[in-house]
Design a protein around this motif. Structure first.
Motif, PDB file in Angstrom:
ATOM      1  N   SER A 178       7.077 -12.573   3.444  1.00 27.82           N
ATOM      2  CA  SER A 178       6.439 -11.840   2.344  1.00 27.82           C
ATOM      3  C   SER A 178       6.871 -10.377   2.341  1.00 27.82           C
ATOM      4  O   SER A 178       7.032  -9.768   1.279  1.00 27.82           O
ATOM      5  N   VAL A 179       7.071  -9.797   3.530  1.00 28.66           N
ATOM      6  CA  VAL A 179       7.545  -8.413   3.620  1.00 28.66           C
ATOM      7  C   VAL A 179       8.913  -8.280   2.957  1.00 28.66           C
ATOM      8  O   VAL A 179       9.138  -7.387   2.125  1.00 28.66           O
ATOM      9  N   TYR A 180       9.836  -9.175   3.323  1.00 29.21           N
ATOM     10  CA  TYR A 180      11.184  -9.097   2.769  1.00 29.21           C
ATOM     11  C   TYR A 180      11.186  -9.357   1.263  1.00 29.21           C
ATOM     12  O   TYR A 180      11.920  -8.712   0.503  1.00 29.21           O
ATOM     13  N   MET A 181      10.366 -10.286   0.821  1.00 31.43           N
ATOM     14  CA  MET A 181      10.285 -10.561  -0.621  1.00 31.43           C
ATOM     15  C   MET A 181       9.733  -9.362  -1.373  1.00 31.43           C
ATOM     16  O   MET A 181      10.225  -9.013  -2.463  1.00 31.43           O
ATOM     17  N   ASN A 182       8.741  -8.714  -0.798  1.00 33.25           N
ATOM     18  CA  ASN A 182       8.172  -7.525  -1.443  1.00 33.25           C
ATOM     19  C   ASN A 182       9.204  -6.397  -1.511  1.00 33.25           C
ATOM     20  O   ASN A 182       9.294  -5.689  -2.525  1.00 33.25           O
TER      21      ASN A 182
ATOM     22  N   ASP B  38       0.754  -7.430   0.027  1.00 35.80           N
ATOM     23  CA  ASP B  38       1.337  -6.131  -0.337  1.00 35.80           C
ATOM     24  C   ASP B  38       2.011  -5.497   0.866  1.00 35.80           C
ATOM     25  O   ASP B  38       2.301  -4.297   0.879  1.00 35.80           O
ATOM     26  N   TYR B  39       2.291  -6.303   1.882  1.00 37.82           N
ATOM     27  CA  TYR B  39       2.931  -5.799   3.093  1.00 37.82           C
ATOM     28  C   TYR B  39       4.369  -5.362   2.817  1.00 37.82           C
ATOM     29  O   TYR B  39       5.134  -6.062   2.154  1.00 37.82           O
ATOM     30  N   ILE B  40       4.702  -4.206   3.358  1.00 36.03           N
ATOM     31  CA  ILE B  40       6.061  -3.680   3.244  1.00 36.03           C
ATOM     32  C   ILE B  40       6.666  -3.446   4.625  1.00 36.03           C
ATOM     33  O   ILE B  40       7.881  -3.397   4.799  1.00 36.03           O
ATOM     34  N   TYR B  41       5.810  -3.311   5.624  1.00 32.84           N
ATOM     35  CA  TYR B  41       6.266  -2.957   6.971  1.00 32.84           C
ATOM     36  C   TYR B  41       5.667  -3.903   8.015  1.00 32.84           C
ATOM     37  O   TYR B  41       4.596  -4.478   7.806  1.00 32.84           O
TER      38      TYR B  41
ATOM     39  N   SER C 156       0.863  -2.148   4.604  1.00 33.15           N
ATOM     40  CA  SER C 156       1.389  -1.867   3.269  1.00 33.15           C
ATOM     41  C   SER C 156       1.698  -0.380   3.077  1.00 33.15           C
ATOM     42  O   SER C 156       2.406  -0.012   2.145  1.00 33.15           O
ATOM     43  N   SER C 157       1.165   0.472   3.979  1.00 34.59           N
ATOM     44  CA  SER C 157       1.441   1.908   3.853  1.00 34.59           C
ATOM     45  C   SER C 157       2.300   2.382   5.014  1.00 34.59           C
ATOM     46  O   SER C 157       2.149   1.906   6.152  1.00 34.59           O
ATOM     47  N   TYR C 158       3.146   3.335   4.733  1.00 36.13           N
ATOM     48  CA  TYR C 158       4.039   3.859   5.763  1.00 36.13           C
ATOM     49  C   TYR C 158       3.248   4.603   6.830  1.00 36.13           C
ATOM     50  O   TYR C 158       3.601   4.573   8.015  1.00 36.13           O
ATOM     51  N   ALA C 159       2.168   5.253   6.428  1.00 29.96           N
ATOM     52  CA  ALA C 159       1.353   6.019   7.381  1.00 29.96           C
ATOM     53  C   ALA C 159       0.757   5.080   8.431  1.00 29.96           C
ATOM     54  O   ALA C 159       0.809   5.360   9.638  1.00 29.96           O
ATOM     55  N   GLU C 160       0.186   3.957   7.971  1.00 28.69           N
ATOM     56  CA  GLU C 160      -0.397   2.987   8.903  1.00 28.69           C
ATOM     57  C   GLU C 160       0.686   2.339   9.766  1.00 28.69           C
ATOM     58  O   GLU C 160       0.479   2.080  10.958  1.00 28.69           O
ATOM     59  N   HIS C 161       1.809   2.100   9.145  1.00 26.72           N
ATOM     60  CA  HIS C 161       2.929   1.518   9.897  1.00 26.72           C
ATOM     61  C   HIS C 161       3.393   2.485  10.996  1.00 26.72           C
ATOM     62  O   HIS C 161       3.666   2.051  12.123  1.00 26.72           O
TER      63      HIS C 161
END
Length: 348
Positions: free
Chosen positions: A228-232, A300-303, A318-323
């Motif tokens: 899901s991350v890669y698809m997003n 909505d995961y990106i990382y 889903s946020s860079y800050a949390e990642h």
């Protein structure tokens, strides 16, 4: 008088039967293993070549009986190539019947993870008559691959992990045609094509994503989430930035970590430098991974980053800050672990 005639006839008959049994009915194998294989190459057209193959490695200790049968039936005019399994204790008649009928032994193709075309060529050359150099020429030619509906980057999408029965004399193109049919059959099952379309990707694109997921994690429960991350990222037009693609670009499958200088490798497979999917899959993924990708949830995961407990699982955000927070926690845990390991080694 009659007795004087009958007795010699019976003796001669008995000797003749004994000779026939010795020629055709007694064991002619000369090995101690359970079985051995005889290889009759395509194009073999001489008695000498067949008898040499039978005598190789002591497979048959005496070819007299076989030769008599072969000459009497014209076998040498119609030699059938193949890989033949000779059981210990086989007689000349049974061996002759098998070769004359062309009853080849099946070859099991156990299709697992393959990364490079060189690996596939090497594996197949050990199972079929075609040599690895010829297979490499085929896999390196878009003209050869065109009939299969693939090219030099996407050829691996035809391979679905499974065990297949093939024959040693089948040429490489024939084997690939068979695998193409098996691949089409697999995608037609369990609504897999429809699932791919619902995700917004073609089967080939799903296969490529699955190949990255396969190399990214061994955790079955994480695989749909990684997908899901890669698809997003793809849908947002972001670079995939998938470490396994860099390892593939560098042909370095021993190094687990990817360092900054590795990201500079110039390759269409380097997803740090190129947006979108790589030109083709980076390995043959397992069926479980393919199905995991097809079952990727809407997130909505990106990382994602490895969990600090080193369990192999990942933390998704889903946020860079949390990642960044999760990445720092993992890095601190890794540093502490490496320091403990170094201290322990120094203490020794």
């Amino acid at each position: 008088m009659l007795k004087k005639i009958v007795k010699p006839v019976l003796i001669i008959g008995a000797l003749l039967l004994l000779l026939l049994w010795w020629l055709f009915g007694s064991s002619v194998t000369g090995f101690s293993d359970k079985a051995k294989f005889v290889y009759i190459a395509t194009g073999t057209n001489s008695k000498e070549a067949v008898l040499q193959a039978l005598q190789k490695d002591g497979i048959i200790s005496s070819t007299t009986g076989f030769d008599v049968l072969a000459k009497a039936t014209g076998y040498y005019d119609n030699i059938k190539p193949g890989k033949y399994r000779i059981e210990k204790g086989s007689n000349a008649l049974s061996i002759f019947r098998m070769l004359k009928a062309g009853r080849q032994a099946e070859v099991k193709l156990v299709l697992g993870k393959i990364r490079l075309r060189e690996d596939w060529a090497q594996k197949m050359s050990q199972l079929i008559e075609t040599d690895s150099a010829s297979i490499m020429r085929f896999l390196s030619s878009n003209d050869s691959l065109k009939a299969l509906g693939v090219d030099t980057a996407s050829w691996a999408t035809l391979l679905i992990q499974n065990t297949y029965n093939i024959y040693w004399t089948q040429n490489f193109n024939t084997v690939m045609q068979r695998l193409k049919k098996e691949q089409a059959k697999w995608w037609a099952q369990k609504n897999r094509k429809e699932k791919a379309a619902a995700l917004g990707f073609s089967p080939a694109e799903v296969y490529t994503i699955a190949s990255i997921v396969e190399e990214e994690t061994n955790m079955r429960s994480d695989k749909p989430l990684v997908a899901s991350v890669y698809m997003n990222r793809l849908k947002k037009g972001m670079p995939l930035q998938a470490d396994p693609t860099v390892r593939f670009a560098r042909k370095d499958f021993e190094t687990n970590r990817v360092y900054y200088n590795h990201l500079k490798v110039a390759s269409p497979y380097n997803t740090y430098q190129n947006k979108g999917l790589p030109p083709g899959p980076i390995c043959v993924p397992s069926v479980a991974t393919l199905d995991a990708v097809l079952q990727a949830p809407a997130t909505d995961y990106i990382y994602f980053v490895a969990k600090p407990d080193f369990s192999g699982h990942s933390v998704f955000n889903s946020s860079y800050a949390e990642h960044s927070k999760a990445a720092k926690i993992y890095q601190d845990s890794l540093t502490a672990y490496l320091n403990r390991k170094a201290a322990k080694a120094a203490g020794k």
